[in-house]
Design a protein around this motif. Structure first.
Motif, PDB file in Angstrom:
ATOM      1  N   ILE B 181      52.181  57.869  40.586  1.00 13.22           N
ATOM      2  CA  ILE B 181      52.384  57.250  41.904  1.00 13.22           C
ATOM      3  C   ILE B 181      51.093  57.286  42.728  1.00 13.22           C
ATOM      4  CG2 ILE B 181      53.569  57.572  44.116  1.00 13.22           C
ATOM      5  CD1 ILE B 181      56.013  58.474  42.448  1.00 13.22           C
ATOM      6  N   VAL B 182      50.432  58.450  42.710  1.00  9.85           N
ATOM      7  CA  VAL B 182      49.184  58.558  43.471  1.00  9.85           C
ATOM      8  C   VAL B 182      48.125  57.611  42.905  1.00  9.85           C
ATOM      9  CG1 VAL B 182      47.244  60.098  43.910  1.00  9.85           C
ATOM     10  CG2 VAL B 182      49.541  60.838  44.421  1.00  9.85           C
ATOM     11  N   LEU B 183      48.067  57.529  41.583  1.00 11.08           N
ATOM     12  CA  LEU B 183      47.112  56.611  40.959  1.00 11.08           C
ATOM     13  C   LEU B 183      47.365  55.176  41.390  1.00 11.08           C
ATOM     14  CD1 LEU B 183      46.439  57.306  37.185  1.00 11.08           C
ATOM     15  CD2 LEU B 183      44.801  57.023  39.038  1.00 11.08           C
ATOM     16  N   SER B 184      48.638  54.803  41.392  1.00 14.98           N
ATOM     17  CA  SER B 184      48.931  53.416  41.743  1.00 14.98           C
ATOM     18  C   SER B 184      48.525  53.140  43.189  1.00 14.98           C
ATOM     19  CB  SER B 184      50.405  53.098  41.506  1.00 14.98           C
ATOM     20  OG  SER B 184      51.211  53.895  42.316  1.00 14.98           O
ATOM     21  N   LEU B 185      48.736  54.126  44.070  1.00 16.35           N
ATOM     22  CA  LEU B 185      48.276  53.957  45.451  1.00 16.35           C
ATOM     23  C   LEU B 185      46.766  53.786  45.503  1.00 16.35           C
ATOM     24  CD1 LEU B 185      50.313  56.566  47.513  1.00 16.35           C
ATOM     25  CD2 LEU B 185      50.370  54.084  47.699  1.00 16.35           C
ATOM     26  N   MET B 186      46.078  54.549  44.659  1.00 14.88           N
ATOM     27  CA  MET B 186      44.621  54.536  44.731  1.00 14.88           C
ATOM     28  C   MET B 186      44.026  53.241  44.204  1.00 14.88           C
ATOM     29  SD  MET B 186      43.737  58.435  43.705  1.00 14.88           S
ATOM     30  CE  MET B 186      42.013  58.398  44.133  1.00 14.88           C
ATOM     31  N   ILE B 187      44.722  52.546  43.305  1.00 19.19           N
ATOM     32  CA  ILE B 187      44.108  51.322  42.777  1.00 19.19           C
ATOM     33  C   ILE B 187      44.580  50.061  43.496  1.00 19.19           C
ATOM     34  CG2 ILE B 187      43.605  52.280  40.515  1.00 19.19           C
ATOM     35  CD1 ILE B 187      45.991  50.816  39.421  1.00 19.19           C
ATOM     36  N   VAL B 188      45.584  50.203  44.355  1.00 16.88           N
ATOM     37  CA  VAL B 188      46.015  49.026  45.132  1.00 16.88           C
ATOM     38  C   VAL B 188      44.843  48.356  45.864  1.00 16.88           C
ATOM     39  CG1 VAL B 188      47.268  48.369  47.226  1.00 16.88           C
ATOM     40  CG2 VAL B 188      48.474  49.454  45.365  1.00 16.88           C
ATOM     41  N   PRO B 189      43.978  49.127  46.543  1.00 14.38           N
ATOM     42  CA  PRO B 189      42.895  48.456  47.270  1.00 14.38           C
ATOM     43  C   PRO B 189      42.013  47.586  46.380  1.00 14.38           C
ATOM     44  CG  PRO B 189      42.995  50.747  47.888  1.00 14.38           C
ATOM     45  CD  PRO B 189      43.961  50.567  46.770  1.00 14.38           C
ATOM     46  N   TYR B 190      41.740  48.063  45.160  1.00 16.34           N
ATOM     47  CA  TYR B 190      40.851  47.297  44.284  1.00 16.34           C
ATOM     48  C   TYR B 190      41.496  45.979  43.882  1.00 16.34           C
ATOM     49  CZ  TYR B 190      38.209  51.549  44.190  1.00 16.34           C
ATOM     50  OH  TYR B 190      37.497  52.637  44.582  1.00 16.34           O
ATOM     51  N   THR B 191      42.733  46.064  43.388  1.00 16.99           N
ATOM     52  CA  THR B 191      43.408  44.832  42.983  1.00 16.99           C
ATOM     53  C   THR B 191      43.574  43.904  44.172  1.00 16.99           C
ATOM     54  OG1 THR B 191      44.681  46.296  41.561  1.00 16.99           O
ATOM     55  CG2 THR B 191      45.300  43.999  41.561  1.00 16.99           C
ATOM     56  N   ALA B 192      43.942  44.468  45.318  1.00 20.80           N
ATOM     57  CA  ALA B 192      44.183  43.626  46.498  1.00 20.80           C
ATOM     58  C   ALA B 192      42.904  42.925  46.932  1.00 20.80           C
ATOM     59  CB  ALA B 192      44.739  44.473  47.643  1.00 20.80           C
ATOM     60  N   ALA B 193      41.809  43.677  47.012  1.00 17.07           N
ATOM     61  CA  ALA B 193      40.561  43.082  47.492  1.00 17.07           C
ATOM     62  C   ALA B 193      40.067  42.008  46.524  1.00 17.07           C
ATOM     63  CB  ALA B 193      39.499  44.161  47.675  1.00 17.07           C
ATOM     64  N   LEU B 194      40.131  42.315  45.223  1.00 15.08           N
ATOM     65  CA  LEU B 194      39.639  41.334  44.248  1.00 15.08           C
ATOM     66  C   LEU B 194      40.547  40.107  44.191  1.00 15.08           C
ATOM     67  CD1 LEU B 194      38.511  43.915  41.586  1.00 15.08           C
ATOM     68  CD2 LEU B 194      37.017  42.353  42.809  1.00 15.08           C
ATOM     69  N   SER B 195      41.878  40.323  44.332  1.00 17.39           N
ATOM     70  CA  SER B 195      42.791  39.182  44.354  1.00 17.39           C
ATOM     71  C   SER B 195      42.501  38.310  45.564  1.00 17.39           C
ATOM     72  CB  SER B 195      44.248  39.635  44.436  1.00 17.39           C
ATOM     73  OG  SER B 195      44.543  40.490  43.401  1.00 17.39           O
ATOM     74  N   LYS B 196      42.270  38.963  46.689  1.00 22.52           N
ATOM     75  CA  LYS B 196      42.028  38.184  47.905  1.00 22.52           C
ATOM     76  C   LYS B 196      40.765  37.344  47.750  1.00 22.52           C
ATOM     77  CE  LYS B 196      41.204  38.012  52.681  1.00 22.52           C
ATOM     78  NZ  LYS B 196      40.323  38.461  53.732  1.00 22.52           N
ATOM     79  N   ASP B 197      39.728  37.948  47.218  1.00 27.19           N
ATOM     80  CA  ASP B 197      38.498  37.173  47.006  1.00 27.19           C
ATOM     81  C   ASP B 197      38.769  35.966  46.124  1.00 27.19           C
ATOM     82  OD1 ASP B 197      37.118  38.880  48.528  1.00 27.19           O
ATOM     83  OD2 ASP B 197      36.140  39.969  46.894  1.00 27.19           O
ATOM     84  N   ALA B 198      39.512  36.212  45.049  1.00 27.44           N
ATOM     85  CA  ALA B 198      39.792  35.117  44.119  1.00 27.44           C
ATOM     86  C   ALA B 198      40.604  34.026  44.801  1.00 27.44           C
ATOM     87  CB  ALA B 198      40.533  35.660  42.896  1.00 27.44           C
ATOM     88  N   ILE B 199      41.576  34.426  45.617  1.00 25.18           N
ATOM     89  CA  ILE B 199      42.434  33.442  46.282  1.00 25.18           C
ATOM     90  C   ILE B 199      41.636  32.662  47.316  1.00 25.18           C
ATOM     91  CG2 ILE B 199      44.343  33.242  47.914  1.00 25.18           C
ATOM     92  CD1 ILE B 199      45.624  35.599  46.327  1.00 25.18           C
ATOM     93  N   GLU B 200      40.753  33.360  48.030  1.00 24.30           N
ATOM     94  CA  GLU B 200      39.970  32.665  49.053  1.00 24.30           C
ATOM     95  C   GLU B 200      38.978  31.681  48.463  1.00 24.30           C
ATOM     96  OE1 GLU B 200      38.328  35.660  51.584  1.00 24.30           O
ATOM     97  OE2 GLU B 200      39.806  35.187  53.122  1.00 24.30           O
ATOM     98  N   SER B 201      38.575  31.921  47.217  1.00 24.86           N
ATOM     99  CA  SER B 201      37.574  31.025  46.648  1.00 24.86           C
ATOM    100  C   SER B 201      38.198  29.770  46.039  1.00 24.86           C
ATOM    101  CB  SER B 201      36.744  31.767  45.601  1.00 24.86           C
ATOM    102  OG  SER B 201      37.567  32.108  44.523  1.00 24.86           O
ATOM    103  N   VAL B 202      39.508  29.639  46.128  1.00 23.71           N
ATOM    104  CA  VAL B 202      40.142  28.396  45.663  1.00 23.71           C
ATOM    105  C   VAL B 202      39.736  27.270  46.618  1.00 23.71           C
ATOM    106  CG1 VAL B 202      42.332  27.216  45.275  1.00 23.71           C
ATOM    107  CG2 VAL B 202      42.077  29.617  44.665  1.00 23.71           C
ATOM    108  N   PRO B 203      39.212  26.155  46.085  1.00 25.11           N
ATOM    109  CA  PRO B 203      38.713  25.101  46.964  1.00 25.11           C
ATOM    110  C   PRO B 203      39.807  24.528  47.854  1.00 25.11           C
ATOM    111  CG  PRO B 203      38.196  24.636  44.672  1.00 25.11           C
ATOM    112  CD  PRO B 203      39.056  25.836  44.671  1.00 25.11           C
ATOM    113  N   LYS B 204      39.392  24.147  49.056  1.00 25.26           N
ATOM    114  CA  LYS B 204      40.307  23.553  50.025  1.00 25.26           C
ATOM    115  C   LYS B 204      40.970  22.312  49.435  1.00 25.26           C
ATOM    116  CE  LYS B 204      39.215  21.344  53.900  1.00 25.26           C
ATOM    117  NZ  LYS B 204      38.060  20.792  54.468  1.00 25.26           N
ATOM    118  N   GLU B 205      40.208  21.566  48.630  1.00 24.47           N
ATOM    119  CA  GLU B 205      40.730  20.304  48.079  1.00 24.47           C
ATOM    120  C   GLU B 205      41.982  20.539  47.257  1.00 24.47           C
ATOM    121  OE1 GLU B 205      37.545  21.200  47.782  1.00 24.47           O
ATOM    122  OE2 GLU B 205      36.442  19.685  48.929  1.00 24.47           O
TER     123      GLU B 205
END
Lengths: 318, 325
Positions: B181-205
């Motif tokens: 459980i503690v491990l999963s809490l600790m890696i949430v930030p990494y997955t979340a931040a990298l997912s967000k970057d990936a989602i934001e880089s999707v072109p507006k078009e």
């Protein structure tokens, strides 16, 4: 309870919600909120005409070819924060005609076009006032669902925008799948029809399963047009659809526009005067966010009423 | 133009030639040093672990189930490999969907101020030293889990399903579940931040194209955003797995540190990093020390595989300029 029945159930609930939110109680209930009605004037190939049910009751159960939407704008103004995009535009969009929007860069053509199917809803800072009337009903009214408006008023963009992870087939029917059509034979038929309309069918008929991005730029743009046509919109907005294409592909798209106007009302932005003269029936000239003049293309190009228009079309600025 | 010319400092040809050479040499040396350092680390781990690897064989060492530094001097890494794979894998499974949801919310739904607040909090969580998280686990999470989850289940199992007791293990609070459980809490930030970057880089078009087809907000995400961002999200997930595998302190503090199989659900276990940090100070036997080094070598290889996997995913599935590369 297997997966399919759960899905069916969920769709049912979603559909009843959709009907509630759009306030359209007359809409015949089918699997997707779509009315599948036999087309009164259809030819042999289109036995069933798929009609998108929308909030307007003037246009509820008759096919688009039978009674096309009338569209006009009244005092349409778009502001980006404090800056004005377009100001007080009132023009008719003639039914089943091609209306070209011309003008120098930054004159508000695109801003105006995007106001016609509520694409500005996605830009937080843009604010639209005035009216866009579709069959007499303002699409900015609070009881109108913009999603349904966009199904009736399709859009093609400057750059081809195939969904890169989907096949050619899936791209074309993407809009139909959105409204819940899963029946393979309906999808096949609609896909073929749209691809034929976009003059792409013969080139891709043997590789519909290939990735859409394997097509050339011109083919991708025709695919984008086919995708917009597949949902059978009544109006098609095109934002410089040929600006990224070579002359040959441009030519094909222009021919396509010519044949499409039999069924669809088209509004097209172009930077190319010759193109405007070739494809359009009416032309509106925009300058600095305002409409300078609008008229029949022939008369606007041969006998412009405003000096600014004459200067622009003769290439003295812009 | 002439005036500008007269302002140009006259630089000798020698200076220019030499400057270029020196700069090139410095850059190449510094760039190459990172390769040398990495290779050196791998070599040292392999060399120091060589004694153990020769004694038990590489695969024998990996599959050996006995870790006994006191009596038999028998070293097998399987309990720790198993503990690492189970805790990291489960932590990934637990964290992946909430983390992607955080990324989607922050990138697509939240207003700008809330989105930047979320981003800052996510970075803050990532920046908390793992020993602090470990302390929190020891004093807050583990006792709470013991009282509210482990004990009731254990007591229920004792009366109604005694067969489950060995699988459940002793509900001491410190064990595999707590660590996961503690491990999963600790890696949430990494997955979340990298997912967000990936989602934001999707072109507006892409978003607008699906909007123009009459897609609702969720449909735009499903149809245009997630497929386009999949490589970034997947790679982010794999890199988070790498973090989970290597996480040492918090896990060592919470997993209970039991060196012998079988591990149980609530009961104590161990991972490769946790056994290294727990035992290297008291490893007096050279075979024991060498075995710990060999575990380090295995960890190094796993990290390498995870990184290569992430790179491969990005190469295989990424989309640039509308083309599937």
């Amino acid at each position: 309870m297997d997966y399919k029945s759960i899905k069916k159930f969920t769709m049912k609930i979603l559909n009843s919600l959709k009907t509630l939110t759009t306030g359209n109680k007359k809409l015949p209930q089918t699997a997707s909120g779509l009315a599948l009605a036999t087309h009164p004037q259809s030819g042999t190939d289109a036995a069933s005409h798929i009609e998108i049910g929308a909030g307007s009751n003037a246009h509820s159960s008759v096919g688009s070819a039978a009674k096309p939407a009338r569209m006009e704008t009244r005092g349409l103004t778009v502001m980006y924060g404090k800056a004005t995009g377009v100001h007080n535009i009132s023009i008719p969009i003639h039914t089943r005609k091609v209306t070209a929007l011309i003008g120098p860069s930054g004159c508000g053509k695109t801003t105006f076009l995007r106001a016609l199917n509520r694409m500005h809803d996605l830009t937080r800072i843009a604010r639209v006032t005035g009216e866009v009337l579709l069959d007499g009903k303002n699409i900015y009214d609070s009881d109108i669902n913009p999603v349904l408006i966009r199904r009736r008023i399709g859009m093609v963009f400057q750059k081809p925008t195939p969904f890169p992870t989907m096949s050619i087939f899936d791209n074309v029917v993407a809009g139909l799948k959105l409204v819940g059509i899963r029946n393979r034979s309906i999808l096949n038929e609609a896909c073929e029809k749209a691809l034929r309309q976009a003059a792409l069918f013969d080139e891709v008929k043997d590789r519909l399963g290939d990735a859409a991005v394997s097509l050339s730029g011109g083919q991708q743009q025709r695919l984008s047009i086919a995708r917009a046509l597949a949902v059978e919109p009544e109006v098609l907005l095109m934002d410089e659809p040929t600006s990224s294409l070579d002359p040959q592909a441009t030519n094909r798209i222009e021919e396509l526009i010519h044949s499409l106007k039999k069924e669809v009302t088209i509004v097209i932005i172009t930077h190319n005067m010759q193109q405007a003269a070739r494809v359009s029936d009416y032309t509106a000239f925009f300058y600095m966010g305002k409409l300078v003049e609008m008229g029949k293309t022939k008369s606007l190009f041969t006998n412009p009423r405003q000096k600014k228009t004459e200067e622009y079309i003769t290439g003295r600025f812009g | 133009m002439m005036r500008l010319q007269s302002q140009v400092k006259s630089t000798s040809i020698l200076y220019r030639w030499l400057g270029d050479r020196i700069f090139t040499v410095v850059v190449v040396l510094l760039g190459a040093s990172i390769i040398l350092i990495t290779a050196g680390m791998a070599w040292v781990l392999f060399d120091e672990g060589g004694l153990a690897l020769r004694e038990f064989g590489f695969f024998g060492f990996l599959s050996g189930t006995t870790w006994d530094p006191a009596v038999q001097l028998q070293f097998g890494a399987w309990p720790f490999l198993f503990g690492t794979l189970v805790t990291s894998g489960l932590a990934l499974l637990i964290s992946i969907f909430p983390a992607i949801a955080v990324g989607i919310f922050s990138a697509e739904y939240a207003p700008k101020w809330l989105s930047s607040l979320i981003d800052n909090l996510v970075q803050l969580i990532a920046a908390v030293p793992s020993v602090v998280i470990g302390i929190w686990g020891i004093f807050v999470l583990a006792p709470w889990m013991r009282e509210t989850v482990y004990m009731p289940i254990y007591l229920w199992a004792e009366t109604s399903a005694p067969g489950l007791i060995p699988i459940l293990g002793h509900p001491i609070g410190y064990g595999m579940t707590t660590a996961t459980i503690v491990l999963s809490l600790m890696i949430v930030p990494y997955t979340a931040a990298l997912s967000k970057d990936a989602i934001e880089s999707v072109p507006k078009e892409q978003r607008e194209a699906s909007r123009a087809l009459g897609a609702t907000r969720w449909e735009v995400i499903r149809m245009a955003v997630l497929p386009y961002a999949r490589s970034g999200i997947l790679a982010g997930t794999v890199l988070s797995l790498g973090r989970a595998i290597g996480e040492t302190m918090a896990v060592a503090m919470l997993i209970g540190n039991k060196n012998t199989l079988p591990f149980s659900i609530f009961g104590a276990g161990a991972t490769m990093p946790s056994v290294i940090v727990n035992e290297f100070r008291e490893a007096v036997e050279s075979l024991h020390l060498s075995s710990l080094m060999a575990i380090g070598f295995v960890l190094f290889i796993i990290a390498l595989i995870v990184n290569l996997l992430a790179a491969w995913i990005i190469r295989k599935y990424s989309i640039s300029g509308g083309k599937v590369v």
